[in-house]
Scaffold this motif. Structure first.
Motif, short mmCIF file in Angstrom:
data_model
loop_
_atom_site.label_atom_id
_atom_site.label_comp_id
_atom_site.label_asym_id
_atom_site.label_seq_id
_atom_site.Cartn_x
_atom_site.Cartn_y
_atom_site.Cartn_z
N GLU A 33 -23.50 60.63 65.82
CA GLU A 33 -23.81 59.34 66.30
C GLU A 33 -22.81 58.24 65.57
N THR A 34 -21.90 57.56 66.14
CA THR A 34 -20.92 56.86 65.74
C THR A 34 -20.95 55.32 66.30
N ASP A 35 -21.80 55.03 67.29
CA ASP A 35 -22.11 53.91 67.78
C ASP A 35 -23.36 53.19 67.31
N PRO A 36 -23.41 52.40 66.54
CA PRO A 36 -24.81 51.81 66.06
C PRO A 36 -25.47 51.08 67.09
N HIS A 37 -24.88 50.51 67.86
CA HIS A 37 -25.57 49.79 69.00
C HIS A 37 -26.36 50.51 69.88
N VAL B 121 -33.64 47.92 63.18
CA VAL B 121 -32.93 49.23 63.25
C VAL B 121 -31.49 48.93 62.77
N LEU B 122 -30.88 48.09 63.49
CA LEU B 122 -29.43 47.78 62.90
C LEU B 122 -29.54 47.41 61.58
N ALA B 123 -30.60 46.72 61.05
CA ALA B 123 -30.63 46.55 59.37
C ALA B 123 -30.89 48.20 58.80
#
Length: 131
Positions: free
Chosen positions: A50-54, A71-73
């Motif tokens: 997984e390389t895309d945080p969004h 989740v982003l945090a």
């Protein structure tokens, strides 16, 4: 967790015994050990890197019913910086952070006076319980 730490075995045992898996002392809470059950690992991210945080935030937000910003945090707290091209996100660490938060939140009932007060002022129940 490694054995032999100062009080590590006692706190881990106490946390396991109380059923919640979380013990707090002096404002510091010890989270349950990561991936302790095979049930959790079956819902883990696919084997692909997984390389895309969004996209990860969208997927985990939906599957775990957690606000996207939380989740982003967790992605940031997992050590992901987004600075290096192709940097891989440690999905297992992100999921462990989210599970630890869920365990901590389980001790704050939705119907307690403080949560009722803050939600009546327009704050979300999830974020109020999390705070």
């Amino acid at each position: 967790r490694e054995e032999g730490g100062a009080g590590g075995e006692g706190t881990a045992a106490a946390a396991a015994e109380d059923g919640g898996g979380v013990e707090c002392k002096d404002g510091v809470c010890e989270l349950p050990p990561p991936s302790s059950s095979t049930a959790d690992s079956s819902s883990a991210a696919p084997a692909a890197k997984e390389t895309d945080p969004h996209s990860l935030a969208d997927r985990l937000s939906t599957s775990r019913s957690v606000p996207r910003q939380v989740v982003l945090a967790a992605i940031g707290a997992s050590g992901y910086s987004g600075v290096e091209e192709g940097e891989v996100i440690d999905v297992e660490a992100v999921e462990n952070i989210l599970e630890g938060e869920r365990a901590l939140m389980s001790g704050v009932p939705e119907d307690c006076d403080e949560v009722k007060l803050l939600t009546s002022e327009g704050h979300s129940v999830y974020l109020t319980r999390r705070a």
